[in-house]
Design a protein around this motif. Structure first.
Motif, PDB file in Angstrom:
ATOM      1  N   SER A 255      39.747   5.688  23.614  1.00  0.00           N
ATOM      2  CA  SER A 255      40.123   5.999  22.230  1.00  0.00           C
ATOM      3  C   SER A 255      39.331   5.153  21.232  1.00  0.00           C
ATOM      4  O   SER A 255      39.098   3.974  21.429  1.00  0.00           O
ATOM      5  CB  SER A 255      41.610   5.727  22.023  1.00  0.00           C
ATOM      6  OG  SER A 255      41.911   5.771  20.649  1.00  0.00           O
TER       7      SER A 255
ATOM      8  N   GLU B 209      40.533   4.321  18.564  1.00  0.00           N
ATOM      9  CA  GLU B 209      41.522   3.505  17.885  1.00  0.00           C
ATOM     10  C   GLU B 209      41.827   2.218  18.638  1.00  0.00           C
ATOM     11  O   GLU B 209      42.613   1.411  18.193  1.00  0.00           O
ATOM     12  CB  GLU B 209      42.860   4.278  17.740  1.00  0.00           C
ATOM     13  CG  GLU B 209      42.715   5.729  17.347  1.00  0.00           C
ATOM     14  CD  GLU B 209      42.071   5.891  15.982  1.00  0.00           C
ATOM     15  OE1 GLU B 209      42.186   4.919  15.190  1.00  0.00           O
ATOM     16  OE2 GLU B 209      41.458   6.931  15.725  1.00  0.00           O
ATOM     17  N   ASP B 210      41.231   2.060  19.806  1.00  0.00           N
ATOM     18  CA  ASP B 210      41.583   0.933  20.657  1.00  0.00           C
ATOM     19  C   ASP B 210      41.321  -0.408  19.986  1.00  0.00           C
ATOM     20  O   ASP B 210      40.169  -0.706  19.651  1.00  0.00           O
ATOM     21  CB  ASP B 210      40.774   1.025  21.962  1.00  0.00           C
ATOM     22  CG  ASP B 210      41.424   0.200  23.054  1.00  0.00           C
ATOM     23  OD1 ASP B 210      42.076  -0.813  22.675  1.00  0.00           O
ATOM     24  OD2 ASP B 210      41.270   0.562  24.226  1.00  0.00           O
TER      25      ASP B 210
ATOM     26  N   ASP C 122      41.195  -3.131  21.307  1.00  0.00           N
ATOM     27  CA  ASP C 122      40.404  -3.995  22.196  1.00  0.00           C
ATOM     28  C   ASP C 122      38.909  -3.868  21.936  1.00  0.00           C
ATOM     29  O   ASP C 122      38.139  -4.751  22.326  1.00  0.00           O
ATOM     30  CB  ASP C 122      40.705  -3.655  23.667  1.00  0.00           C
ATOM     31  CG  ASP C 122      42.073  -4.180  24.069  1.00  0.00           C
ATOM     32  OD1 ASP C 122      42.575  -5.053  23.311  1.00  0.00           O
ATOM     33  OD2 ASP C 122      42.621  -3.747  25.066  1.00  0.00           O
TER      34      ASP C 122
ATOM     35  N   TYR D  18      48.948   3.663  22.703  1.00  0.00           N
ATOM     36  CA  TYR D  18      47.870   3.246  23.589  1.00  0.00           C
ATOM     37  C   TYR D  18      47.844   4.107  24.856  1.00  0.00           C
ATOM     38  O   TYR D  18      46.810   4.616  25.238  1.00  0.00           O
ATOM     39  CB  TYR D  18      48.092   1.765  23.942  1.00  0.00           C
ATOM     40  CG  TYR D  18      46.900   1.100  24.537  1.00  0.00           C
ATOM     41  CD1 TYR D  18      45.828   0.732  23.707  1.00  0.00           C
ATOM     42  CD2 TYR D  18      46.836   0.824  25.909  1.00  0.00           C
ATOM     43  CE1 TYR D  18      44.736   0.105  24.260  1.00  0.00           C
ATOM     44  CE2 TYR D  18      45.722   0.187  26.438  1.00  0.00           C
ATOM     45  CZ  TYR D  18      44.672  -0.179  25.619  1.00  0.00           C
ATOM     46  OH  TYR D  18      43.575  -0.792  26.155  1.00  0.00           O
TER      47      TYR D  18
ATOM     48  N   SER E 101      46.705   7.569  23.986  1.00  0.00           N
ATOM     49  CA  SER E 101      45.273   7.710  23.745  1.00  0.00           C
ATOM     50  C   SER E 101      44.471   7.580  25.038  1.00  0.00           C
ATOM     51  O   SER E 101      43.451   8.210  25.193  1.00  0.00           O
ATOM     52  CB  SER E 101      44.810   6.691  22.712  1.00  0.00           C
ATOM     53  OG  SER E 101      44.977   5.387  23.225  1.00  0.00           O
ATOM     54  N   HIS E 102      44.943   6.755  25.932  1.00  0.00           N
ATOM     55  CA  HIS E 102      44.197   6.612  27.170  1.00  0.00           C
ATOM     56  C   HIS E 102      44.614   7.617  28.221  1.00  0.00           C
ATOM     57  O   HIS E 102      43.805   8.368  28.714  1.00  0.00           O
ATOM     58  CB  HIS E 102      44.369   5.189  27.733  1.00  0.00           C
ATOM     59  CG  HIS E 102      43.615   4.175  26.965  1.00  0.00           C
ATOM     60  ND1 HIS E 102      44.082   3.625  25.803  1.00  0.00           N
ATOM     61  CD2 HIS E 102      42.379   3.605  27.161  1.00  0.00           C
ATOM     62  CE1 HIS E 102      43.203   2.761  25.335  1.00  0.00           C
ATOM     63  NE2 HIS E 102      42.139   2.720  26.163  1.00  0.00           N
TER      64      HIS E 102
ATOM     65  N   ARG F 182      44.526  11.514  27.451  1.00  0.00           N
ATOM     66  CA  ARG F 182      43.197  12.097  27.316  1.00  0.00           C
ATOM     67  C   ARG F 182      42.446  12.183  28.659  1.00  0.00           C
ATOM     68  O   ARG F 182      41.606  13.076  28.824  1.00  0.00           O
ATOM     69  CB  ARG F 182      42.363  11.291  26.327  1.00  0.00           C
ATOM     70  CG  ARG F 182      42.730  11.595  24.903  1.00  0.00           C
ATOM     71  CD  ARG F 182      42.379  10.448  23.990  1.00  0.00           C
ATOM     72  NE  ARG F 182      40.943  10.162  24.025  1.00  0.00           N
ATOM     73  CZ  ARG F 182      40.090  10.589  23.113  1.00  0.00           C
ATOM     74  NH1 ARG F 182      40.519  11.343  22.127  1.00  0.00           N
ATOM     75  NH2 ARG F 182      38.823  10.296  23.206  1.00  0.00           N
TER      76      ARG F 182
ATOM     77  N   ASP G 162      44.213  12.986  18.851  1.00  0.00           N
ATOM     78  CA  ASP G 162      43.536  12.088  17.913  1.00  0.00           C
ATOM     79  C   ASP G 162      44.214  12.103  16.543  1.00  0.00           C
ATOM     80  O   ASP G 162      44.488  11.059  15.944  1.00  0.00           O
ATOM     81  CB  ASP G 162      42.063  12.494  17.765  1.00  0.00           C
ATOM     82  CG  ASP G 162      41.244  12.062  18.979  1.00  0.00           C
ATOM     83  OD1 ASP G 162      41.783  11.249  19.771  1.00  0.00           O
ATOM     84  OD2 ASP G 162      40.093  12.509  19.102  1.00  0.00           O
TER      85      ASP G 162
ATOM     86  N   LEU H 283      47.639  10.454  16.563  1.00  0.00           N
ATOM     87  CA  LEU H 283      47.525   9.000  16.618  1.00  0.00           C
ATOM     88  C   LEU H 283      47.130   8.450  15.241  1.00  0.00           C
ATOM     89  O   LEU H 283      47.683   7.471  14.760  1.00  0.00           O
ATOM     90  CB  LEU H 283      46.475   8.581  17.656  1.00  0.00           C
ATOM     91  CG  LEU H 283      46.948   8.643  19.104  1.00  0.00           C
ATOM     92  CD1 LEU H 283      45.767   8.350  20.014  1.00  0.00           C
ATOM     93  CD2 LEU H 283      48.058   7.635  19.336  1.00  0.00           C
TER      94      LEU H 283
ATOM     95  N   ARG I 110      49.255   5.950  12.918  1.00  0.00           N
ATOM     96  CA  ARG I 110      48.668   4.660  12.574  1.00  0.00           C
ATOM     97  C   ARG I 110      48.786   4.392  11.059  1.00  0.00           C
ATOM     98  O   ARG I 110      48.965   3.275  10.611  1.00  0.00           O
ATOM     99  CB  ARG I 110      47.199   4.644  12.995  1.00  0.00           C
ATOM    100  CG  ARG I 110      46.619   3.235  12.997  1.00  0.00           C
ATOM    101  CD  ARG I 110      45.152   3.251  13.339  1.00  0.00           C
ATOM    102  NE  ARG I 110      44.388   3.931  12.300  1.00  0.00           N
ATOM    103  CZ  ARG I 110      43.715   5.067  12.487  1.00  0.00           C
ATOM    104  NH1 ARG I 110      43.716   5.669  13.668  1.00  0.00           N
ATOM    105  NH2 ARG I 110      43.027   5.600  11.500  1.00  0.00           N
TER     106      ARG I 110
END
Lengths: 147, 865
Positions: A101, A103-104, A106, B641, B644-645, B648, B692, B695, B699
């Motif tokens: 992503s 948006e991460d 990290d 998180y 999104s990970h 996907r 996306d 998210l 946010r």
């Protein structure tokens, strides 16, 4: 697998589908022979520093570029990056951070630790290949020239 | 007419006397009265004061010479002629020796004889009286001059003294021995005896008399000073000194006078020296200055020597009156000259004014002129001041008037004309009000006052009767400001009183003993009507440190103090009062007490405690909620998180492996198979976009705003360029007006423009020519931005759904999209405190608007507080 010593590209990725897709993409660029894959952070460090199951590997053969997924079992990507960038022998190896992503949070942390580039794994495979071209391939070529 | 008295007892003799005298004398020459007895005769002398008396010696009440002697003793000054029937020569001699003027024998008298005797008697008596009088005068003169005469018979050594000598020596005539030695021993002052004896000896031996002053001592001890002077020394035929005569004068008084004179001269001198007038003494004959007193030399600044022994016309400072000898002669001629104000110039050139008076008088046969010169400079100045004071009423800025007994205006100064106005003429009736008060002042013979308005000013007129109360002076004082101040003060006082009565607060005043001296209505209501006079502590409930808390006020250490105190209300209930006390100080700064206000905060305090409790609970709850929220946020972040990970990854696999299917197994797939593979990949991609957007949207709610001043026109233009590739712009007529700047988060506002403009592009994609216009204006306290397009528009019926998440008003086939774009726009705008809205009509285009608050844009400032 293949010859661990002559590794050009190290892919640190736990998702086997993604690994398959990455290798397929690298094959298309004719780079697949020099690709090694590890599945978690511990294994990645063992590989790089020739420890554990990789203790027989020649430490002099460092990867020319590392594709590092941030979300990994055991040691995560950030921890791996921290160790690599703080070791004299490994801190010059270009690391391309791979994230699911944009948006991460990290990603920011990774840059601060010395990551050389990052790529977001898009859902669209074509776009992924394109991203690989723009980042990893570039570093691979730069390192070859420097050699 | 000669008044004659005949004392005769025989009527025949009396008739004969009359006839003789009538025949001889002229008619009316004599007036004759007759007394038959001596007693009656004496009475007649007293009564009629005859010039001459004819006396018969043989009378019923007296006989012989005795008759004459009685008369003589009773009336020594009246000339008496004896008219006797007896021819007795012896008696006649005795009578004349005793003092009678003549002795007539009745038998021999004729008229002529009687007449002549009478006339002679009168004349003789007159001359005798003159002699007697002159002798008396001599005696008197000797007595007055205290001069005595003496004769010294040298051979017998005997003294003969005049009467005055006895008085001078204080010696009794009867006991006088006439012996010189006795006198020297008894009467001469012991200290002077030797000198007197030496003098006597000198005369006796050498015949040389020496004048001598010596002192005599009276038997009573009185000491007198005398002056003895000898006269002629008589010698006998043999040439030996026989008698010496001389005088002795008592000079005691003269000596005393001489001393007194000396003193008086001294006194005069002292006066002259110390006088506060200048005095100049001139010789009246020559004009030479004889003397000048210190005051004048001091006044003029000349020395004594510079003035004396000069001629008066040589003195420069007197040249205005005595410039030459002629003027001096005039001064001498006119015994007295006076100049009231004469200018003089002093030695140092100072001009002074003097009063000049000159007097001529004789002093020891010597004529002098005394000039008195008085410095009147000060007096002149005072006179000038009086003169200016006399003008003062005219210059007085306040009205001054005079009104006489008839109410007529006698005087009005310019200020009076100016302020009183109207027609005021001297000699005419004074203004009514002033005339009235003037009349009252005259009537009561004392000052009167009245206040009156003259135009915009207020005057206090004081009418003062003057002189013999023939007129009244009126003085106007402008008291406008005072009245205004008084009025304001009164209004203020009323306001304060009303205020103090109206305020719900208790207001109390205490003296330094903390005894209440005053309370407002609220104070009386709370403590009771009898609170004034009680000490504050009377109302305290329980132990209190209230006095300690206010002690600083009374010590002067502080001006105010606040405290809370539980006090007893009139109904006995304990109430909590919040006091604010302020020290009262007098002009010298001494503390006289304190003024305090109090509020019953019993209920308030309870509420406050309640609120505190609630607040504490609320805080607890908020803390709990916040913790919950933070946990939820953390969960949400973890969730995002994961989404999104992990969400996907399968999609990537679906897409990737479908791609492998198409690439590696193309030959095994017919056309339909290939189409289905395409559908799978499209949907996988679409799901990726949905994830996306979702998210991103979530946010937005969490990330913080970083506001800066943004150039909205530039931002919008960039967003358009990013949203539309160059090749797509040709078909679009894009215009952008001047947009007001805004303070907002650049990343977010870029997203707003991007979403709105890409929407506009998308919904105009079916128009042969798209028209997109961006405008904006500041309106009220917000900036409004608009994006207008000529696209597909929408049905206003669904406008409410427009900004919801995943809400779409068009089919996917018509226009692609996830339905999140406008929801994101709405969330961003609202997070900036703005609004978002849209107007449209199906197929007629749409206008999307959003507003941002117009925050104060500082000059060059870009940061938020």
């Amino acid at each position: 697998m293949h010859d661990c010593d002559a590794v050009e590209i190290l892919v640190i990725e736990d998702n086997p589908e993604d690994v398959e897709l990455i290798i397929r993409a690298l094959k298309k660029r004719h780079l697949a022979n020099e690709v090694s894959v590890v599945e978690d952070g511990v294994q990645a460090l063992d590989f790089i520093f020739c420890r554990g199951e990789y203790s027989g590997r020649n430490a002099a053969h460092r990867p020319k570029v590392i594709f590092l997924d941030l979300k990994l079992p055991k040691l995560n990507g950030i921890e791996v990056l921290k160790i690599l960038k703080s070791d004299e022998h490994t801190k010059r190896i270009p690391v391309v951070v791979v994230s699911s992503s944009r948006e991460d949070p990290d990603i920011k942390a990774a840059y601060e630790l010395g990551a050389n580039s990052y790529v977001v794994k898009p859902v669209d495979f074509e776009s992924f290949l394109e991203a690989m071209d723009h980042t990893g391939y570039f570093w691979l070529l730069v390192n070859q020239v420097a050699k | 007419m000669v008044n004659v008295l005949l004392i005769e007892d025989n009527p025949a003799d009396a008739r004969l006397f009359r006839e003789h005298l009538r025949d001889a004398a002229a008619p009316g020459q004599f007036e004759i009265r007759v007394a038959p007895t001596l007693t009656e005769g004496l009475a007649q002398i007293k009564e009629t004061n005859p010039k001459v008396v004819f006396l018969d010696l043989g009378l019923p009440d007296s006989q012989g010479l005795e008759t004459y002697q009685v008369l003589r003793r009773a009336q020594p000054n009246v000339p008496v002629i004896i008219f006797s029937g007896t021819r007795d020569e012896e008696l006649a001699v005795q009578a004349v020796q005793a003092g009678a003027q003549d002795y007539l024998f009745k038998g021999e008298t004729t008229g002529t004889l009687i007449m002549r005797a009478a006339r002679y008697a009168v004349e003789r008596a007159k001359s005798e009286r003159v002699v007697l009088e002159s002798e008396a005068a001599l005696r008197k003169a000797q007595a007055v001059a205290h001069v005595g005469s003496w004769v010294w018979r040298i051979r017998e050594n005997r003294l003969e003294w005049s009467d005055e000598m006895f008085r001078i020596f204080g010696v009794d005539k009867a006991g006088f021995s006439g012996n010189l030695n006795d006198i020297v021993a008894g009467a001469i002052h012991p200290d002077d005896r030797a000198a007197v004896e030496a003098s006597n000896l000198s005369v006796a031996r050498d015949g040389e008399p020496v004048p001598l002053e010596y002192r005599v001592v009276w038997p009573d001890g009185t000491v007198r000073t005398v002056w003895a002077e000898a006269g002629e020394l008589v010698r006998d035929s043999a040439g030996r000194p026989e008698t010496l005569s001389g005088i002795v004068q008592d000079i005691t008084e003269r000596k005393r006078t001489a001393d007194a004179l000396m003193f008086s001269e001294l006194r005069y001198r002292r006066l002259f020296e110390s006088a506060k007038d200048g005095i100049l003494i001139l010789d009246a004959e020559t004009g030479l200055i004889e003397d000048v007193n210190p005051y004048l030399t001091g006044l003029l600044g000349f020395s004594h020597g510079q003035i004396t022994d000069k001629y008066v016309w040589e003195l420069g400072f007197l040249r205005d009156i005595i410039a030459n000898r002629e003027n001096f002669l005039k001064l001498r001629r006119e015994d007295y000259i006076r100049y009231d104000d004469l200018p003089l110039e002093t030695a140092d050139g100072r001009k002074i004014e003097v009063e000049f008076v000159s007097n001529v008088y004789t002093e020891d046969n010597h004529r002098v002129i005394q000039c008195n010169i008085r410095d009147i400079t000060g007096r002149k100045r005072a006179e000038k001041e009086i003169g200016s004071l006399a003008r003062f009423p005219a210059e007085n800025p306040s009205p001054v008037l005079r009104i006489d007994r008839d109410g007529l205006l006698a005087y009005a100064n310019p200020a009076a004309h100016r302020f009183i106005g109207g027609k005021m003429e001297i000699g005419k009736k004074a203004p009514e009000l002033l005339g009235k008060i003037a009349a009252e002042a005259l009537e009561d013979k004392r000052e009167k006052r009245i206040e009156t308005e003259c135009g915009e000013r207020i005057f206090l007129f004081i009418a003062t009767p003057l002189g013999d109360a023939e007129y009244v002076n009126l003085y106007g004082l402008d008291i406008t400001e005072r009245k205004k101040a008084e009025t304001a003060l009164r209004a203020l006082a009323v306001r304060f009183e009303t205020l103090l009565a109206a305020v719900p607060e208790i207001v109390m005043e205490v003296d330094t003993r903390k005894v209440y001296t005053w309370a407002n209505q609220a104070g009386l209501d709370f403590f009771g009507e009898d609170v004034v006079g009680r000490e504050a502590s009377f109302y305290f409930e329980g132990e209190q440190d209230t006095y300690a808390a206010v002690q600083a006020l009374f010590d002067g250490a502080r001006d105010d103090a606040s405290l809370e105190s539980i006090q007893r209300r009139r109904d006995g209930e304990s109430r909590l009062l919040a006091w604010h006390c302020r020290a009262l100080r007098d002009e010298s700064g001494r503390t006289t007490g304190a003024l305090s206000s109090a509020r019953d905060i019993t209920h308030e305090k309870q509420m406050q405690l309640e609120i505190l409790k609630l607040n504490a609970e609320l805080e607890q709850r908020v803390e709990e909620r916040t913790a919950q929220l933070q946990a939820a946020n953390r969960e949400l972040e973890a969730f995002s998180y994961s989404v999104s990970h992990d969400l996907r990854a399968p999609l990537r696999a679906i897409d990737g492996f479908t791609g492998i299917l198409l690439e590696d197994h193309e030959n095994a797939l017919d056309e339909e198979g290939k189409r289905v593979c395409g559908v799978i990949r499209d949907n996988a991609c679409r799901m990726g976009h949905l994830i996306d957007d979702l998210l991103g949207f979530s946010r937005l709610g969490r990330t913080s705003l970083s506001k800066t001043r943004i150039d909205m026109k530039k931002t919008a233009a960039q967003a358009f360029e990013e949203a539309v590739p160059p090749e797509g712009r040709a078909r679009i007529d894009f215009s952008i007006g001047d947009l007001p700047p805004a303070r907002c988060d650049l990343q977010m506002i870029r997203q707003v423009w991007a979403n709105l403009l890409s929407n506009a592009v998308k919904f105009t994609s079916r128009r042969p020519r798209a028209a997109i216009a961006v405008t904006g204006e500041a309106s009220g306290n917000e900036a409004v931005y608009r994006v207008r397009d000529n696209g597909a528009g929408f049905d206003m019926e669904y406008v409410d759904k427009l900004f919801g998440v995943f809400q779409r008003l068009h089919g996917r086939k018509e226009f692609d999209g996830t339905g999140v774009g406008l929801a994101i726009v709405k969330r961003i705008v609202e997070r900036h405190g703005g609004r978002v809205w849209a107007e449209a009509e199906t197929d007629k285009g749409a206008v999307f608007s959003f507003s941002l608050p117009l925050e104060t844009v500082h000059e060059g400032g870009t940061t938020d507080a």
